[in-house]
Design a protein around this motif. Structure first.
Motif, short mmCIF file in Angstrom:
data_model
loop_
_atom_site.label_atom_id
_atom_site.label_comp_id
_atom_site.label_asym_id
_atom_site.label_seq_id
_atom_site.Cartn_x
_atom_site.Cartn_y
_atom_site.Cartn_z
N GLY A 16 0.81 -1.21 0.00
CA GLY A 16 0.00 0.00 0.00
C GLY A 16 0.84 1.26 0.00
O GLY A 16 0.34 2.37 -0.12
N GLN A 17 2.14 1.08 0.16
CA GLN A 17 3.04 2.24 0.18
C GLN A 17 3.75 2.47 -1.14
O GLN A 17 4.40 3.48 -1.33
N ILE A 18 3.62 1.50 -2.01
CA ILE A 18 4.32 1.59 -3.29
C ILE A 18 3.32 1.88 -4.40
O ILE A 18 2.34 1.15 -4.57
N SER A 19 3.58 2.92 -5.15
CA SER A 19 2.68 3.29 -6.24
C SER A 19 3.27 2.90 -7.58
O SER A 19 4.44 2.52 -7.68
N LEU A 20 2.46 2.98 -8.60
CA LEU A 20 2.95 2.71 -9.95
C LEU A 20 4.08 3.67 -10.31
O LEU A 20 5.01 3.30 -11.02
N LYS A 21 3.98 4.88 -9.81
CA LYS A 21 5.02 5.85 -10.10
C LYS A 21 6.37 5.40 -9.52
O LYS A 21 7.40 5.54 -10.16
N ASP A 22 6.31 4.86 -8.31
CA ASP A 22 7.53 4.34 -7.70
C ASP A 22 8.16 3.26 -8.57
O ASP A 22 9.38 3.19 -8.72
N ILE A 23 7.30 2.44 -9.14
CA ILE A 23 7.83 1.33 -9.94
C ILE A 23 8.49 1.83 -11.21
O ILE A 23 9.62 1.42 -11.52
N ILE A 24 7.85 2.72 -11.93
CA ILE A 24 8.46 3.19 -13.18
C ILE A 24 9.68 4.06 -12.88
O ILE A 24 10.55 4.23 -13.72
N ALA A 25 9.75 4.57 -11.65
CA ALA A 25 10.93 5.36 -11.28
C ALA A 25 12.03 4.49 -10.69
O ALA A 25 13.09 4.97 -10.35
N GLY A 26 11.76 3.20 -10.57
CA GLY A 26 12.75 2.30 -9.97
C GLY A 26 12.95 2.61 -8.51
O GLY A 26 14.01 2.40 -7.94
N ASN A 27 11.89 3.08 -7.89
CA ASN A 27 11.98 3.61 -6.54
C ASN A 27 11.49 2.63 -5.49
O ASN A 27 10.95 3.02 -4.47
N VAL A 28 11.69 1.35 -5.75
CA VAL A 28 11.15 0.35 -4.85
C VAL A 28 12.17 -0.08 -3.81
O VAL A 28 11.90 -0.19 -2.63
N LEU A 29 13.37 -0.28 -4.32
CA LEU A 29 14.44 -0.79 -3.47
C LEU A 29 15.09 0.37 -2.71
O LEU A 29 15.30 1.43 -3.25
N GLY A 30 15.39 0.09 -1.45
CA GLY A 30 16.08 1.10 -0.64
C GLY A 30 15.38 2.43 -0.64
O GLY A 30 16.00 3.47 -0.70
#
Lengths: 149, 149
Positions: B124-138
């Motif tokens: 619930g804290q990770i958005s699609l934007k995070d994914i396309i930004a590679g913003n998942v890890l760390g």
DNA sequence: GTATTTCTTGACAAAATTACTCGGAAAATA
DNA sequence: TATTTTCCGAGTAATTTTGTCAAGAAATAC
């Protein structure tokens, strides 16, 4: 990190062992009856746990199973990892094996990786002792807790 | 919170939509070919997401799908919850329905409850934007992060 | 040693779920 | 009208989960 009844049965069964008097043996059928699980199915599961040295099986009259170590040393992730296979977590190795798809490489790879790492971390912090102590919810105990910042 | 290829395909597909130019339409077959997924299977999945108003479908030539809102407003848990049914999480309602077994009530109940709450919280804290930004890890981004204390 | 209890092992079968297919209808465009 | 695309329901194939069964092996009690 899959999670089926197999994993839940395993944790349930080991909880029963943890509840038993130290070094006393518990029979499969006892657990099966108490928890209303198929005893032959439970056999399979306990076998896996025995082969991974998490529990010890003793044959013969008055035989049964017991934990191979104390409840605080057995983490839920240990149990689940043994009975369910370790989850692949990728979800992107479609066919060619490689992770570089046409659409500019595998964007969701990290996501599933991180998720399973997260689950593993969570279940790796909870021991059988925590469970029999009811110490799962609202954990404020000395070991590390996951918390929102 | 189950997790099968269905959920992964869904996230993958919406990631593709998020990558597309704003307001442009993406066809099912485009995604299917790019990601090497069965297009008819993907149809079903996108239909679910459309019926839950996460995406918008446009019929006819040059039709396709687009997100109904911007990528930062769509959380992974939204997607997964829609395509996979919500997980029961109990694992103890064996037959009689009640949770008080013979063996001194359902000790593992809280565990599975807490686990699924935890997973939900994470996704619930990770958005699609995070994914396309590679913003998942760390993740060290402004929004709340899960972190060891 | 014999009987009994219980685990051990492997093969097999039922049930459920997942993954996918198919045939067509509805809508929009040209 | 013809084409392209999503929409929708039902049905099927494959896989996984959840068991069952039968026979064997080890330990104990007698």
């Amino acid at each position: 990190m899959k999670l089926t009844t197999k994993g839940r049965y395993a944790v349930l069964a080991l909880t029963e062992l943890a509840l038993a008097k130290e070094n006393s043996l518990v029979k499969i059928t006892e657990i099966a009856v108490r928890q209303n699980i198929s005893s032959t199915y439970l056999e399979q599961i306990l076998l896996l746990l025995k082969n991974s040295d998490l529990i010890i099986g003793v044959r013969g009259p008055n035989g049964g199973y017991k934990l191979s170590t104390s409840p605080e040393n057995i983490m839920i992730s240990d149990i689940v990892n043994i009975v369910e296979g370790r989850m692949e977590a990728k979800g992107c190795v479609s066919k060619s094996g490689s992770c570089t798809g046409v659409s500019g490489r595998c964007l969701t790879h990290d996501l599933w990786d991180e998720l399973s790492r997260h689950i593993e971390l969570f279940l790796g912090q909870i021991s059988l002792k925590d469970i029999i102590a009811g110490n799962v919810l609202g954990r404020s105990s000395p070991p590390k807790v996951l918390e929102l910042k």
